[in-house]
Design a protein around this motif. Structure first.
Motif, mmCIF file in Angstrom:
data_model
loop_
_atom_site.group_PDB
_atom_site.id
_atom_site.type_symbol
_atom_site.label_atom_id
_atom_site.label_comp_id
_atom_site.label_asym_id
_atom_site.label_seq_id
_atom_site.Cartn_x
_atom_site.Cartn_y
_atom_site.Cartn_z
ATOM 1 N N THR A 1 0.828 -1.205 0.000
ATOM 2 C CA THR A 1 0.000 0.000 0.000
ATOM 3 C C THR A 1 0.860 1.251 0.000
ATOM 4 O OG1 THR A 1 -1.781 -1.143 1.173
ATOM 5 C CG2 THR A 1 -1.779 1.254 1.271
ATOM 6 N N TYR A 2 1.906 1.258 0.824
ATOM 7 C CA TYR A 2 2.789 2.424 0.898
ATOM 8 C C TYR A 2 3.515 2.667 -0.430
ATOM 9 C CZ TYR A 2 6.775 5.337 2.091
ATOM 10 O OH TYR A 2 7.717 6.323 2.100
ATOM 11 N N LEU A 3 4.049 1.607 -1.032
ATOM 12 C CA LEU A 3 4.782 1.767 -2.287
ATOM 13 C C LEU A 3 3.859 2.208 -3.419
ATOM 14 C CD1 LEU A 3 7.212 -1.302 -2.166
ATOM 15 C CD2 LEU A 3 7.719 1.100 -1.660
ATOM 16 N N ARG A 4 2.601 1.767 -3.383
ATOM 17 C CA ARG A 4 1.639 2.240 -4.388
ATOM 18 C C ARG A 4 1.357 3.728 -4.230
ATOM 19 N NH1 ARG A 4 -1.199 -2.802 -3.133
ATOM 20 N NH2 ARG A 4 -0.943 -4.270 -4.873
ATOM 21 N N SER A 5 1.476 4.249 -3.012
ATOM 22 C CA SER A 5 1.202 5.664 -2.763
ATOM 23 C C SER A 5 2.419 6.552 -2.994
ATOM 24 C CB SER A 5 0.717 5.846 -1.321
ATOM 25 O OG SER A 5 1.787 5.662 -0.392
ATOM 26 N N LEU A 6 3.590 5.961 -3.254
ATOM 27 C CA LEU A 6 4.827 6.710 -3.432
ATOM 28 C C LEU A 6 5.056 6.933 -4.921
ATOM 29 C CD1 LEU A 6 7.134 7.818 -1.622
ATOM 30 C CD2 LEU A 6 8.379 5.708 -2.120
ATOM 31 N N PHE B 1 -9.096 1.209 -15.267
ATOM 32 C CA PHE B 1 -10.484 0.857 -15.014
ATOM 33 C C PHE B 1 -11.181 2.013 -14.314
ATOM 34 C CE2 PHE B 1 -14.066 -1.644 -13.559
ATOM 35 C CZ PHE B 1 -14.203 -2.614 -14.544
ATOM 36 N N TYR B 2 -10.412 2.688 -13.429
ATOM 37 C CA TYR B 2 -10.856 3.922 -12.785
ATOM 38 C C TYR B 2 -9.770 4.970 -12.972
ATOM 39 C CZ TYR B 2 -14.132 0.794 -10.343
ATOM 40 O OH TYR B 2 -15.095 -0.140 -10.039
ATOM 41 N N GLY B 3 -10.092 6.221 -12.653
ATOM 42 C CA GLY B 3 -9.104 7.291 -12.718
ATOM 43 C C GLY B 3 -8.282 7.357 -11.450
ATOM 44 N N ARG B 4 -7.098 7.948 -11.555
ATOM 45 C CA ARG B 4 -6.227 8.103 -10.400
ATOM 46 C C ARG B 4 -5.310 9.296 -10.627
ATOM 47 N NH1 ARG B 4 -3.479 2.305 -11.565
ATOM 48 N NH2 ARG B 4 -5.671 1.907 -12.012
ATOM 49 N N THR B 5 -4.805 9.888 -9.547
ATOM 50 C CA THR B 5 -3.935 11.054 -9.648
ATOM 51 C C THR B 5 -2.743 10.915 -8.714
ATOM 52 O OG1 THR B 5 -5.083 12.320 -7.931
ATOM 53 C CG2 THR B 5 -5.897 12.547 -10.200
ATOM 54 N N ASN B 6 -1.650 11.611 -9.076
ATOM 55 C CA ASN B 6 -0.474 11.725 -8.228
ATOM 56 C C ASN B 6 0.006 13.168 -8.289
ATOM 57 O OD1 ASN B 6 0.411 8.934 -7.259
ATOM 58 N ND2 ASN B 6 0.129 8.581 -9.445
ATOM 59 N N ALA C 1 3.888 14.297 -1.034
ATOM 60 C CA ALA C 1 3.246 13.606 -2.161
ATOM 61 C C ALA C 1 1.850 13.173 -1.762
ATOM 62 C CB ALA C 1 4.068 12.395 -2.585
ATOM 63 N N TYR C 2 0.910 13.321 -2.700
ATOM 64 C CA TYR C 2 -0.462 12.876 -2.497
ATOM 65 C C TYR C 2 -0.837 11.929 -3.621
ATOM 66 C CZ TYR C 2 -5.543 12.748 -2.580
ATOM 67 O OH TYR C 2 -6.830 12.311 -2.626
ATOM 68 N N ASN C 3 -1.543 10.874 -3.257
ATOM 69 C CA ASN C 3 -1.944 9.866 -4.221
ATOM 70 C C ASN C 3 -3.417 9.530 -4.021
ATOM 71 O OD1 ASN C 3 -2.330 6.598 -4.287
ATOM 72 N ND2 ASN C 3 -1.240 7.333 -6.079
ATOM 73 N N GLY C 4 -4.231 9.814 -5.052
ATOM 74 C CA GLY C 4 -5.628 9.424 -5.038
ATOM 75 C C GLY C 4 -5.807 8.265 -6.002
ATOM 76 N N ASN C 5 -6.116 7.105 -5.469
ATOM 77 C CA ASN C 5 -6.002 5.890 -6.280
ATOM 78 C C ASN C 5 -7.205 4.986 -6.073
ATOM 79 O OD1 ASN C 5 -4.796 4.062 -8.001
ATOM 80 N ND2 ASN C 5 -3.608 3.079 -6.386
ATOM 81 N N GLN C 6 -7.798 4.539 -7.173
ATOM 82 C CA GLN C 6 -8.836 3.512 -7.126
ATOM 83 C C GLN C 6 -8.507 2.476 -8.191
ATOM 84 O OE1 GLN C 6 -12.899 4.784 -7.602
ATOM 85 N NE2 GLN C 6 -13.733 2.750 -7.206
ATOM 86 N N THR C 7 -8.384 1.229 -7.775
ATOM 87 C CA THR C 7 -7.997 0.160 -8.695
ATOM 88 C C THR C 7 -9.067 -0.932 -8.703
ATOM 89 O OG1 THR C 7 -6.721 -0.978 -6.983
ATOM 90 C CG2 THR C 7 -5.548 0.624 -8.354
ATOM 91 N N PHE C 8 -8.828 -1.896 -9.561
ATOM 92 C CA PHE C 8 -9.792 -2.987 -9.723
ATOM 93 C C PHE C 8 -9.030 -4.291 -9.946
ATOM 94 C CE2 PHE C 8 -12.139 -5.822 -12.577
ATOM 95 C CZ PHE C 8 -13.311 -6.001 -11.863
ATOM 96 N N ARG C 9 -9.526 -5.370 -9.333
ATOM 97 C CA ARG C 9 -8.969 -6.700 -9.577
ATOM 98 C C ARG C 9 -10.068 -7.737 -9.427
ATOM 99 N NH1 ARG C 9 -5.777 -10.825 -6.444
ATOM 100 N NH2 ARG C 9 -5.972 -9.554 -4.556
ATOM 101 N N ARG C 10 -10.091 -8.680 -10.360
ATOM 102 C CA ARG C 10 -11.008 -9.810 -10.258
ATOM 103 C C ARG C 10 -10.188 -11.083 -10.093
ATOM 104 N NH1 ARG C 10 -13.577 -10.175 -15.207
ATOM 105 N NH2 ARG C 10 -12.296 -11.950 -15.862
ATOM 106 N N LEU C 11 -10.476 -11.845 -9.057
ATOM 107 C CA LEU C 11 -9.751 -13.080 -8.756
ATOM 108 C C LEU C 11 -10.716 -14.251 -8.864
ATOM 109 C CD1 LEU C 11 -7.394 -14.801 -7.640
ATOM 110 C CD2 LEU C 11 -8.144 -14.148 -5.338
ATOM 111 N N GLU C 12 -10.355 -15.225 -9.678
ATOM 112 C CA GLU C 12 -11.151 -16.441 -9.819
ATOM 113 C C GLU C 12 -10.344 -17.626 -9.290
ATOM 114 O OE1 GLU C 12 -12.398 -16.950 -13.823
ATOM 115 O OE2 GLU C 12 -13.428 -15.015 -13.948
ATOM 116 N N ILE C 13 -10.953 -18.398 -8.398
ATOM 117 C CA ILE C 13 -10.313 -19.591 -7.830
ATOM 118 C C ILE C 13 -11.245 -20.782 -8.055
ATOM 119 C CG2 ILE C 13 -9.391 -20.701 -5.775
ATOM 120 C CD1 ILE C 13 -8.802 -17.986 -4.615
ATOM 121 N N ASP C 14 -10.712 -21.813 -8.676
ATOM 122 C CA ASP C 14 -11.477 -23.047 -8.913
ATOM 123 C C ASP C 14 -10.891 -24.167 -8.057
ATOM 124 O OD1 ASP C 14 -13.419 -22.436 -11.177
ATOM 125 O OD2 ASP C 14 -11.540 -21.675 -12.003
#
Length: 818
Positions: free
Chosen positions: A197-202, A253-258, A277-290
């Motif tokens: 989480t921290y590295l994504r915000s840097l 998938f969504y917008g984001r800013t740095n 530094a400011y990071n506004g971030n929204q991401t998306f992930r779909r995980l499928e497990i069978d």
């Protein structure tokens, strides 16, 4: 608490003064200076060659330091000439430099002009190579890739040679987990999830270099069996006021800013600096497990398909500010404050389809999983540097305090339906997961040059960590919450590590030796508090270990163009604090995470042989042997999968890698990295004896194009053939990126457009093996196809001055926090 701090810090400071008074003067001639470009900025990575003036015989060669400085020591009386080279700049050749009676000579700065330009021009057409090789590390220059524009630190890491990042943000290096990640030579003190989480915000705009060390020298903590990744942030070193601002908008998938600003102001003996530094971030992930389940005879009894959606929204602010006070030309005091505010929330629904043995739909379970998380970190570092003389004799010490506070509130609503849509069961579960960690650290390092091109380094360190993690679970019925004593607990952990090291290096003509020894004493105590239904439990670990390191370098020719390096090192991987906590974390009705208080540290022996040519071409073969390997393990309790960190057994890794920097044309620069390795895991496991092996091929490359004086472009990407990581066998994945840049505003600003994962081929997937009476596969759809538009502008004065020191004493603990 005061007495505890005194017991921790006093031995370190006492040893510091003993080392100080044990020093002695070193004799020998010395030449020092600076290499700058025509804007008076340091040319980090430039090559300085020392020649005998009479016949141009080469005496020594070295790369300049990040601040542009270089030093040749222990020189005999003679007349010398210095030659400086750097890609994209005209060669520089000095006048005669006379060393008489072995006295030091401080030269005026060497000013290099870019090819085809005059000295008074501001524009600089050349840039650092993306990758530089040194005897004990690989250096990645972040700003050399345009595609890093708008990226975050985690995305920059995944493009670095030998580094892989999975869909959850877990980092592996050269096929191994357990790497120690540091920021400016200081630990991050975060769990794997919080570190991601921290590295994504840097933002990448705040980064300068990434140092990759698979076999770090003895000066570094022995923690991290896969080595050390040190992320160096940008540091201004100019008089007056200077600032760099950057902003970008990205659309996936969504917008984001740095947005970030890096400021520096120096007047007289005081230097002030800040990076926000400011990071506004929204991401998306779909995980499928069978998952498929079998009886004792191997006949399938049922199957389960899980589809999870993750949509985290983060608004993170990172602050780093400090002051340096130059008490004298030899003494500097400094203070650095760091802070992170990272709130986020997530709505992650899970849809589970349960099938019978003949493939007929049995039931559907819908899980609504909502969470609100807060993470706050604050720290202070006090540092001191004293240079005794011009020979390089130096003393550093650091005091650190870091406090991390996090809290997570989650609500799970599980509804079970028959195939016809009839609701048969509804269950609501909530939790509150607060966590606090306090870290204290003291460190001292001393360097002392000796006769005959030798150097001795020594240091001590002591750290104390105190963690408090609670897991409060509640069953909710008709809006009334009652405590779930089966899963509720509170875990306290305290750890003290004391360390000392000595490191020696010496040149013997073409042969160079560097060897070191580090000793670390670890004392850990864990206490799980009981509740109304469960009793207390506790454990203690006390052990002392030695960690030797050695590097042998041999120059195959007098020009030092062809170099062989043989190295050995021993590392330790201590358990993350969260991994020792036996609490249970729910993902859905069929997936849990659980800690392991019986987890043991892992130890790794690293052997490596490398050949390099002019630092432009490097080929290496390495062998690593790890005992008590720590890794994620999956076992099942009926149809429930439980993930925990366990000791898998032993790991043998054989690795062959090659890295090259090419310039096919003046306008075209190429960096290529290829790696082939084999991981073999062996040891006792839940299902018997684990024996898993797989070959992996990794490729990483970038092409940089200079289109004109103000236009440049880049194409880069990587490919991973998949490999074995404990129980997990991963499938191939890759990524293709492209970027273009335009310099504006008299070259003080730039506009960059970057497209990441153009073909959308980064989909981490694979198989989970060795599960009793079950098989499982997983597939991720990750939000990595992102377009970014970024703007950067630099303003202020540009007069060079000595750089500040932004280092700290906390090394390994931060990567294990919580």
């Amino acid at each position: 608490m005061v007495m505890k701090l005194i017991r921790i810090f006093l031995p370190a400071l006492f040893t510091l003064f003993l080392i100080n008074f044990a020093g002695a003067q070193t004799r020998g001639g010395k030449i020092s200076g600076l290499v700058l470009d025509n804007t008076k900025k340091p040319l980090d990575g430039a090559t300085v060659i020392l020649l005998v003036a009479k016949d141009s015989t080469e005496v020594s060669t070295q790369l300049v330091n990040p601040d542009g400085s270089f030093t040749f020591q222990n020189l005999k009386d003679n007349t010398y000439i210095l030659k400086v080279t750097y890609i994209g700049y005209k060669d520089y050749r000095s006048s005669n430099v006379v060393i008489s009676q072995q006295k030091p000579v401080a030269l005026p700065p060497f000013i290099l002009s870019s090819t085809g330009k005059t000295l008074n021009e501001v524009a600089v057409t050349a840039q650092k190579s993306y990758v530089q090789q040194k005897i004990d590390r690989t250096v990645v220059n972040v700003g050399a890739l345009i595609s890093n524009t708008g990226a975050n630190a985690l995305e920059v890491l995944e493009k670095s040679p030998g580094v892989q990042v999975d869909a959850d943000g877990n980092i592996t290096f050269k096929g191994k987990s357990g790497v120690l990640v540091m920021i400016d030579d200081k630990p991050t003190y975060l769990s794997a999830a919080d570190l991601a989480t921290y590295l994504r915000s840097l933002p990448a705009s705040s980064l300068d270099q990434i140092e990759l060390m698979d076999n770090p020298p003895a000066k570094y903590d022995a923690a991290g069996n896969a080595g050390v990744i040190n992320i160096k942030t940008k540091k201004n070193s100019i008089r007056g006021f200077h600032a760099v601002v950057s902003a970008d908008y990205a659309q996936g998938f969504y917008g984001r800013t740095n947005e970030s600003i890096n400021m520096n102001y120096r007047v007289d003996k005081v230097n002030l600096f800040a990076n926000i530094a400011y990071n506004g971030n929204q991401t998306f992930r779909r995980l499928e497990i069978d998952r498929n389940y079998f009886d004792a005879n191997g006949d399938q009894t049922s199957s389960l398909k899980d589809i999870s959606y993750f949509r985290p929204v983060n608004n993170n602010t990172n602050i780093k500010a400090g002051m340096d006070f130059y008490a004298s030309p030899k003494t500097t005091w400094g203070v650095v404050f760091t802070g992170t505010i990272a709130p986020d929330h997530d709505n992650s629904p899970v849809y589970s389809l349960l099938y019978g043995k003949n493939g007929e739909l049995d039931s559907t379970i819908n899980t609504q999983n909502t969470s609100k998380d807060k993470f706050n970190s604050k720290g202070i570092n006090l540092n001191y540097t004293h240079k005794y003389d011009s020979t390089g004799r130096q003393l550093n010490f650091d005091l650190d305090y870091i406090r991390d506070v996090s809290n997570s509130n989650q609500l799970f609503v599980n509804n079970t339906f028959l195939p016809d849509g009839t609701l048969t069961n509804s269950q609501t579960l909530s939790d509150n997961l607060p966590s606090t960690i306090n870290i204290y650290s003291a460190k001292a390092d001393y360097a002392h040059p000796l006769k005959g091109k030798a150097k001795l380094e020594a240091g001590v360190k002591s750290s104390y960590v105190n963690t408090d993690n609670a897991a409060n679970y509640y069953n909710v019925v008709d809006g009334v919450s009652t405590i779930d004593y089966n899963n509720t607990n509170r875990f306290l952990y305290k750890e003290n590590i004391n360390a000392a090291y000595v490191n020696f290096n010496k040149d013997f003509g073409r042969f160079s030796l560097q060897t070191g020894l580090r000793v670390e004493n670890t004392n850990g105590n864990g206490h799980q508090l009981g509740n109304a239904e469960k009793a207390d439990s506790s454990f203690a670990n006390h052990y002392t270990n030695l960690f030797p390191t050695a590097y042998f370098s041999y120059n195959l020719d007098t020009a030092k163009h062809n170099v062989l390096v043989l190295s050995y090192g021993r590392r330790v991987g201590r358990p993350n604090y969260s991994s020792l906590n036996p609490f249970t974390f729910f993902v859905d009705e069929f997936t849990y995470f659980s800690g392991n208080p019986f987890l043991k540290p892992q130890f790794t022996d690293n052997y490596k042989l490398a050949y390099s040519f002019k630092s432009l071409f490097t080929v290496a073969v390495a062998y690593d042997y790890t005992t008590d390997v720590q890794g994620e393990t999956i076992h099942n309790d009926g149809n429930v999968f439980i993930s925990t960190t366990g000791n898998i057994g032993q790991l043998k890794t054989l690795d062959f890698s090659i890295n090259t920097n090419l310039q096919p044309a003046k306008w075209w620069t190429v960096n290529l990295y290829a790696e082939f390795y084999n991981n073999t895991y062996q040891g006792q496991f839940y299902t018997g004896y684990l024996n898993q092996s797989k070959n992996t091929f990794d490729f990483n490359g970038s092409n940089q194009f200079t289109i004109s004086k103000t236009w440049s472009a880049e194409i880069s990407g990587f490919y991973d053939s998949g490999g074995a990581y404990g129980q997990f066998i991963t499938l191939p994945k890759g990524m293709l990126n492209a970027a273009i840049q335009k310099k504006i505003l008299n070259n003080k600003g730039s506009i960059k457009l970057n497209m990441r994962d153009i073909l959308h081929t980064f989909s981490p997937s694979g198989t989970i093996t060795n599960i009793e009476n079950a098989t499982a596969t997983f597939h991720n759809f990750v939000d990595t196809q992102v377009a970014t538009l970024a703007f950067t502008y630099s303003f202020g004065k540009s007069t060079n001055n000595p750089p500040k020191r932004e280092t700290g004493g906390a090394d390994s603990e931060q990567g294990r926090a919580h």
